[in-house]
Design an enzyme around this catalytic site. Structure first.
Site, short mmCIF file in Angstrom:
data_model
loop_
_atom_site.label_atom_id
_atom_site.label_comp_id
_atom_site.label_asym_id
_atom_site.label_seq_id
_atom_site.Cartn_x
_atom_site.Cartn_y
_atom_site.Cartn_z
N GLY A 47 1.18 -1.25 -0.34
CA GLY A 47 -0.28 -0.11 -0.06
C GLY A 47 1.04 1.48 -0.38
N GLU A 48 0.65 1.75 0.87
CA GLU A 48 1.03 3.39 1.24
C GLU A 48 2.20 3.67 1.87
OE1 GLU A 48 2.84 5.57 -1.31
OE2 GLU A 48 3.67 6.46 0.51
N SER A 49 3.69 3.34 2.69
CA SER A 49 3.58 3.29 3.67
C SER A 49 3.35 4.51 4.91
CB SER A 49 5.18 2.48 4.41
OG SER A 49 5.83 3.61 3.08
N CYS A 79 6.43 -5.43 0.53
CA CYS A 79 6.27 -4.25 -0.38
C CYS A 79 6.02 -2.90 0.86
CB CYS A 79 5.34 -4.30 -1.40
SG CYS A 79 5.73 -3.16 -2.84
N ARG A 109 12.68 3.22 -0.52
CA ARG A 109 11.24 3.13 -0.74
C ARG A 109 11.18 3.58 -2.49
NH1 ARG A 109 7.88 7.57 1.77
NH2 ARG A 109 6.23 6.12 0.67
N ARG A 138 5.74 0.00 -7.77
CA ARG A 138 6.35 1.21 -6.80
C ARG A 138 6.82 0.40 -5.85
NH1 ARG A 138 2.95 4.14 -4.24
NH2 ARG A 138 1.54 3.45 -3.88
N HIS A 172 4.43 -8.38 -4.03
CA HIS A 172 3.23 -8.90 -3.90
C HIS A 172 3.12 -10.18 -4.18
CE1 HIS A 172 1.21 -4.59 -3.21
NE2 HIS A 172 2.59 -4.11 -3.65
N GLU A 174 0.23 -11.35 -2.87
CA GLU A 174 -1.14 -11.94 -2.57
C GLU A 174 -1.79 -11.48 -4.05
OE1 GLU A 174 0.85 -9.06 -1.66
OE2 GLU A 174 -0.75 -7.43 -2.11
#
Ligand code: GLN
Length: 193
Positions: A47-49, A79, A109, A138, A172, A174
């Site tokens: 996602g977005e850390s 990720c 990142r 990303r 990823h 998943e």
């Protein structure tokens, strides 16, 4: 039955919940410190850390989860989840926020580029045949593996590492139909090998 938590503040947590559910383990969404009680393991999604650290801050979730990880709670970070587990980042974009640590690695990142530079690559994972298709979006890059064990590389760079019961992937697992990595994480819960 074991219960595996999935950090559900933001990102691809639903996909992890459905893979774990398909493997027959109990699951729980984790958004607050009290959701950690009694868990046998936890998955940290992509996602977005930078959003995750902000969303976790008001409840102190990452301070408490970091303690549980240091006490031996098995964890699999993918990720953005890998970024949370890295002991060191190459930039200070998340400075001032609680992260988790647990992997003696350095991570850059967004080093694999932008969304449109996303790709899928076959990965040779130690102890697993055939290859595993890894989806990179990303993605963070592991630039130093420290004392972590490297389980897979892409173009020479580590993309899957493990240190005791702390697992981290820059891709990823998943997002494809292949559940073998989750199955291996689940299989080892409660084992010392
Ligand atoms: N670029 C994201 C971050 O820095 C990670 C991307 C992902 O999880 N797919 O948090």
């Amino acid at each position: 039955m074991v219960t595996v938590g999935v950090l559900a503040l933001q990102g691809a947590f639903r996909e992890h919940l459905s893979v774990l559910g398909a493997l027959g383990v109990g699951t729980r969404k984790v958004t607050r410190p009290e959701h950690l009680d009694g868990l046998d393991g936890i998955v940290l999604p992509g996602g977005e850390s930078s959003a995750m650290v902000r969303l976790a801050a008001p409840t102190g979730l990452f301070g408490r989860l970091g303690e549980r990880i240091r006490d031996g709670l098995p964890v699999f970070g993918t990720c953005a989840g890998l970024i949370l587990l890295a002991d060191r980042l190459t930039d200070d974009s998340l400075a001032g926020f609680d992260r988790l640590g647990g992997l003696d690695i350095t991570v850059a990142r967004n080093a694999y580029g932008r969304q449109r530079e996303s790709f899928v690559a076959p990965l040779t994972i130690t102890g697993m045949t055939p290859d595993f298709d890894g989806t990179f979006i990303r993605a963070p890059q592991i630039v130093d593996t420290g004392s972590a064990e490297v389980l897979a590389r892409h173009d020479g760079t580590a993309v899957l590492v493990r240190q005791g019961d702390v697992w981290g992937a820059s891709f990823h697992p998943e997002l494809g139909p292949d559940t073998r990595l989750h199955a291996e994480f689940v299989r080892r819960l409660g084992h010392d090998d």
